[in-house]
Design a protein around this motif. Structure first.
Motif, PDB file in Angstrom:
ATOM      1  N   GLU A 234       2.581   5.549   6.250  1.00 22.98           N
ATOM      2  CA  GLU A 234       3.412   4.844   7.240  1.00 22.98           C
ATOM      3  C   GLU A 234       4.563   4.063   6.600  1.00 22.98           C
ATOM      4  O   GLU A 234       5.473   3.588   7.288  1.00 22.98           O
TER       5      GLU A 234
ATOM      6  N   VAL B  39       7.632   5.358  12.851  1.00 20.32           N
ATOM      7  CA  VAL B  39       6.387   4.594  12.815  1.00 20.32           C
ATOM      8  C   VAL B  39       6.601   3.278  13.561  1.00 20.32           C
ATOM      9  O   VAL B  39       7.519   2.517  13.243  1.00 20.32           O
ATOM     10  N   SER B  40       5.764   3.006  14.559  1.00 17.63           N
ATOM     11  CA  SER B  40       5.914   1.776  15.335  1.00 17.63           C
ATOM     12  C   SER B  40       5.476   0.574  14.513  1.00 17.63           C
ATOM     13  O   SER B  40       4.705   0.700  13.541  1.00 17.63           O
TER      14      SER B  40
ATOM     15  N   LYS C  96      -4.882  -3.343   6.889  1.00 17.18           N
ATOM     16  CA  LYS C  96      -6.139  -2.758   6.399  1.00 17.18           C
ATOM     17  C   LYS C  96      -6.099  -2.567   4.885  1.00 17.18           C
ATOM     18  O   LYS C  96      -7.056  -2.866   4.166  1.00 17.18           O
TER      19      LYS C  96
ATOM     20  N   LEU D  61       9.098   0.411   7.090  1.00 18.09           N
ATOM     21  CA  LEU D  61       8.304   1.521   7.633  1.00 18.09           C
ATOM     22  C   LEU D  61       9.129   2.809   7.710  1.00 18.09           C
ATOM     23  O   LEU D  61      10.362   2.772   7.786  1.00 18.09           O
TER      24      LEU D  61
ATOM     25  N   ALA E  19       3.501  -1.806  15.417  1.00 19.11           N
ATOM     26  CA  ALA E  19       2.068  -2.051  15.568  1.00 19.11           C
ATOM     27  C   ALA E  19       1.252  -1.129  14.663  1.00 19.11           C
ATOM     28  O   ALA E  19       0.295  -1.564  13.994  1.00 19.11           O
ATOM     29  N   THR E  20       1.633   0.159  14.606  1.00 19.88           N
ATOM     30  CA  THR E  20       0.907   1.117  13.760  1.00 19.88           C
ATOM     31  C   THR E  20       1.061   0.762  12.285  1.00 19.88           C
ATOM     32  O   THR E  20       0.090   0.768  11.514  1.00 19.88           O
ATOM     33  N   GLY E  21       2.302   0.465  11.887  1.00 20.36           N
ATOM     34  CA  GLY E  21       2.554   0.111  10.501  1.00 20.36           C
ATOM     35  C   GLY E  21       1.852  -1.166  10.097  1.00 20.36           C
ATOM     36  O   GLY E  21       1.294  -1.264   8.993  1.00 20.36           O
ATOM     37  N   ARG E  22       1.850  -2.136  10.994  1.00 16.70           N
ATOM     38  CA  ARG E  22       1.201  -3.399  10.687  1.00 16.70           C
ATOM     39  C   ARG E  22      -0.303  -3.222  10.516  1.00 16.70           C
ATOM     40  O   ARG E  22      -0.912  -3.821   9.608  1.00 16.70           O
ATOM     41  N   ALA E  23      -0.908  -2.403  11.360  1.00 22.18           N
ATOM     42  CA  ALA E  23      -2.349  -2.172  11.260  1.00 22.18           C
ATOM     43  C   ALA E  23      -2.692  -1.500   9.935  1.00 22.18           C
ATOM     44  O   ALA E  23      -3.681  -1.856   9.273  1.00 22.18           O
ATOM     45  N   ALA E  24      -1.877  -0.536   9.514  1.00 21.93           N
ATOM     46  CA  ALA E  24      -2.141   0.161   8.262  1.00 21.93           C
ATOM     47  C   ALA E  24      -1.978  -0.770   7.064  1.00 21.93           C
ATOM     48  O   ALA E  24      -2.802  -0.763   6.136  1.00 21.93           O
TER      49      ALA E  24
END
Length: 853
Positions: A561, A683-684, A694, A679, A686-691
């Motif tokens: 991402e 890639v949104s 983690k 990013l 929210a998706t990038g932040r979650a990755a």
């Protein structure tokens, strides 16, 4: 007894209520000042005692001879010493024991998963020294660490983090290290050194996690044998030490630690309190002057009769000053007692909010008592001087006239002088802001602006009160009209009463505008410089926190991402003899994630011997691309770097950039302050932040924020600062409100017959109370409006002057919502100040009031 003294004491006994406001103003100002001084003396003595107790067994410290200090830091960074030197030191005659002292940044994670500390004071880790004479900490519970992964923490940090012996947690070094707590320690008998946290590890773990290479330490602690003095021990050690290493006595080391605490905390803290004490006393000056001016005006016939009976001008003046002196001495003496009470209260309060006040009795020095007493007396006498001189000039024939309040708004001379000073203030401020950036010129202009506001107060009072009180006649009928007329009756008195509140509101507005501008500057800096999508950081400020693992950015770079992840590390070096902070990073990735402005040269070819410099620093050092800059690092090594790039903006990237390869051989404990992430397209957030979140969990679970969130959190400390400022300025506003209440009380005494007549012709008690309250509101509204205007102007001057004298581009911002709140609080406070005078006016006996002459 002198005639003037007898007259003064007789007047004080007969009219003691008139001076209640003066007494309280002096009392509060002196108490705040005395409390600040006593608290500072007590803290210094406490830290002296605590450091002396903690380092009692250390007779000498072997350390790097030179320290590199960057702007804004007091302590500096020293060259590490080899631990192999311990054997050499132990062989020196007179040495009983020696141990390496390995120190670094290490932040514990509490039981709730949140990091402990990091809000200013350092978060330290180091090797646990087994020799109790050389260890500043003492085991209070449990045992010393014996195996890898075992640690001892100071008891204060354990309490704050909800940790206990046997718990397993994470220590950020900055790489996360899993540790088990096997002991709790105290420092000098306290749970810790203020809010500093400490984690003691085995020597092997300390070398592994806190140093760049095994076999290095911050210093070597030495204990002398029987009969060997500290200086004698240092004299014996010095000849065997290699070049670049020095020995100092344990007493000198303890004093340096105390001085460090003093310079970094105590001096700043006490200076801040002293500044607000000065503001409170300045506000008190206006309140005291107004009280004596009114009292002298009310005693015109009395003073005239004294003059007719043979009293000289000097005697009448002396009588008034004696009254002021008596009030000043009594109020200041009471203020000293109040100040000691304030210091004692803070001594009990600090531990409750997490800052352990060192044990011991309050330290009350003669100077800390004499200075507030002298200031209180001088302020009171100085404030009463002009009214006393005016009393002495009362003509004997004034005894034949009715006493009346001076109805004049202001003389022409006052208007000319005030306007002239105002023009000069604006000219100086604009020169210091726009023409030749200078904080001194801007500050002088700001001071003259304050003086001109005070001088022009009576000139502006009539117009201002007419405008502010205009709606009262329509909204409150006759009651509102009478309140407006009373406020207009003596513009000089109205202006003098409002001036105290004006200063308080002006300072509040100044800090409000400056704080909003700092937040806008931070937002502007991030928006302009940071082109990434996410920011990974460990929120902390000051010396706190441990930073981020340098391994985090490469891990994030490999995420599908993520387009670019660049870590910003920090190093220090001397550049042409001056300490400078270095940004350690991947310059190519930096250019893709940060807007560096116009770049001359190439950021991709720095290598291990190249450096990039901002345009500002290049001009200051007379450097161009291709030139050579000599850097001296903390390990004592010098290296010539070629300037391969000059870039325009430096807010987040810093003034000097080198690669990690260039820094690797000179680093001590490597860490990043920020990892900026861009990013991939599509890639949104929210998706990038979650990755990213983690992946970052394995590295101490740092905070992952969007660019806007990072800008807001970076400015979070400003709101804390403003809260403290507002709390401290509350004293100045309280004194100003006491002045308003005292003035109204004296005015009611002066208008007793008039109030009686109003009641006789049908005014109700409720209407009378409302009339007095609205008069108080008008005076407060005048002071608040003037304070808002003055504060906004001073805030603009301070922001623009700071912009002109700093490399950072400051943004000016006016927070309308906060200033509206300040205005509403000022007006509401005026209504509150009028409650007691209004009740007193309503209780007047109508017939007795009419009979008063």
């Amino acid at each position: 007894m002198n005639v003037s003294v007898r007259l003064s004491l007789s007047s004080l006994r007969a009219h003691r209520r008139r001076f209640a406001g003066t007494f309280l103003a002096v009392f509060l100002g002196v108490a705040f000042l005395a409390g600040t001084l006593v608290m500072g003396d007590t803290l210094r003595a406490g830290f002296d005692s605590m450091f002396g107790e903690a380092t009692r067994g250390t007779d000498a410290v072997v350390r790097g001879a030179d320290a590199i200090t960057t702007p804004g830091e007091a302590q500096g960074v020293r060259q590490p010493v080899p631990t192999s030197l311990v054997r050499t030191v132990e062989q020196v005659p007179g040495v009983a024991a020696a141990a390496p002292d390995i120190q670094g940044a290490g932040q514990l994670v509490g039981a709730d998963g949140e990091p402990i500390g990091g809000k200013g004071p350092p978060t330290l880790a180091g090797n646990w020294i087994t020799d109790p004479g050389l260890n500043s900490y003492r085991i209070a519970e449990g045992r010393a660490p014996a195996r890898s992964g075992e640690v001892v923490v100071n008891r204060g940090a354990a309490k704050k983090g909800g940790l206990k012996i046997g718990d397993t947690t994470v220590l950020r070094t900055p790489d996360p290290v899993k540790v088990t707590i096997v002991g709790l320690a105290t420092f000098g008998g306290e749970d810790g050194m203020a809010q500093v946290t400490f984690t003691g590890m085995t020597r092997a773990d300390a070398e592994k996690y806190l140093t760049a290479r095994p076999g290095e330490a911050a210093g070597i602690l030495v204990r002398a044998g029987p009969g060997v003095g500290q200086q004698e021990l240092v004299d014996r050690l010095t000849p065997v030490l290699p070049e670049g290493v020095e020995a100092i006595t344990g007493q000198e080391s303890a004093q340096e630690n105390t001085d460090m605490i003093s310079s970094q905390f105590l001096t700043i803290f006490t200076t801040l309190l002293l500044v607000f004490s000065g503001i409170a006393l300045l506000v008190a000056t206006f309140s005291i002057h107004n009280t004596f001016a009114i009292v002298v005006a009310q005693r015109t016939r009395e003073n005239a009769l004294l003059r007719a009976l043979g009293a000289s001008r000097r005697q009448v003046t002396a009588a008034t000053l004696t009254e002021a002196g008596a009030v000043a001495v009594v109020a200041s003496a009471a203020g000293l007692a109040g100040g000691i009470g304030i210091a004692a209260g803070l001594q009990a309060l600090f531990p409750a909010i997490g800052f352990p006040f060192p044990d011991g009795d309050l330290v009350v020095k003669a100077l800390s008592m004499a200075l507030p007493l002298a200031v209180g007396v001088v302020v009171c006498l100085g404030s009463a001087l002009l009214p006393a001189v005016r009393a002495g000039r009362t003509a004997p024939l004034a005894a034949l006239r009715e006493t009346a309040v001076d109805p004049s708004g202001a003389s022409g001379l006052r208007a000319v002088v005030g306007a002239g000073l105002g023009a000069l203030a604006v000219a100086l401020a604009l020169t210091g802001v726009l023409v030749s950036p200078s904080l001194w010129l801007a500050g002088l202009g700001a001071l003259l602006a304050l003086v001109s506001f005070v001088i022009l107060g009576p000139v502006a009072a009539t117009t201002a009160v007419r405008l502010l009180g205009g709606p009262l006649g329509r909204l409150r009928g006759v009651t509102g009209a009478l309140a407006r007329r009373n406020a207009l009756r003596s513009p000089k008195r109205t202006a003098a009463t409002a001036s105290a509140l004006m200063i308080g509101v002006a300072v509040v507005s100044l800090f409000t505008v400056f704080g909003a501008s700092l937040k806008a500057t931070m937002d502007q800096t991030v928006s302009r410089s940071f082109a990434g999508d996410l920011a990974v950081s460990n929120p902390s400020f000051g010396a706190g926190g441990s930073g981020l693992s340098p391994r985090l950015a490469p891990v994030l770079q490999r995420l599908p991402e993520v387009d670019t992840a660049v870590g910003l590390g920090r190093g220090v070096a001397e550049v042409d003899g001056r300490g400078r902070a270095l940004t350690v990073t991947d310059p190519a990735a930096l250019a893709r994630t940060f807007d560096l402005g116009t770049v001359q040269g190439s950021l991709t070819r720095l290598g291990a011997d190249g450096i990039a410099v901002t345009r500002t620093e290049a001009d200051r050092q007379h450097l161009h691309t291709g030139d050579t800059a000599r850097l001296t690092f903390t390990d004592g090594k010098e290296q010539d770097f070629t300037v391969r790039a000059v870039y325009g903006q430096s807010e987040l990237a810093g003034d000097y950039v080198i690669t990690r390869a260039a820094w690797a051989s000179h680093r001590i404990q490597d860490s990043d302050t920020l990892v900026a992430v861009t990013l991939r397209p599509g890639v949104s957030a929210a998706t990038g932040r979650a990755a990213v979140t983690k992946a970052a969990e394995r590295y101490g679970n740092p905070q992952v924020q969007t660019r806007d969130e990072y800008a807001q959190s970076s400015a979070g400390g400003i709101d804390m600062m403003l809260t403290l400022v507002y709390a401290l300025l509350a004293l100045a506003v309280l004194i100003a409100l006491l002045g308003i209440a005292n003035t109204l009380t004296l005015a009611i005494h002066e208008r007793t017959r008039e109030l009686g007549l109003l009641r006789a012709v049908g005014q109700t008690r409720r209407q009378l109370r409302a009339m007095v309250r609205w008069e108080s509101v008008l005076v407060a509204a005048f002071g608040t409006a003037g304070g808002l205007g003055l504060g906004a102007f001073l805030g603009w001057v301070l922001v623009r002057a700071s912009d002109g004298t700093s490399d950072t581009a400051f943004a000016f911002a006016v927070p309308p919502a906060r200033l509206v709140v300040v205005a509403l609080v000022g007006v509401a406070a005026g209504a509150l100040a009028g409650l007691r005078p209004a009740r007193r006016a309503a209780r007047l006996d109508v017939l007795r009031a009419i009979a008063v002459e």
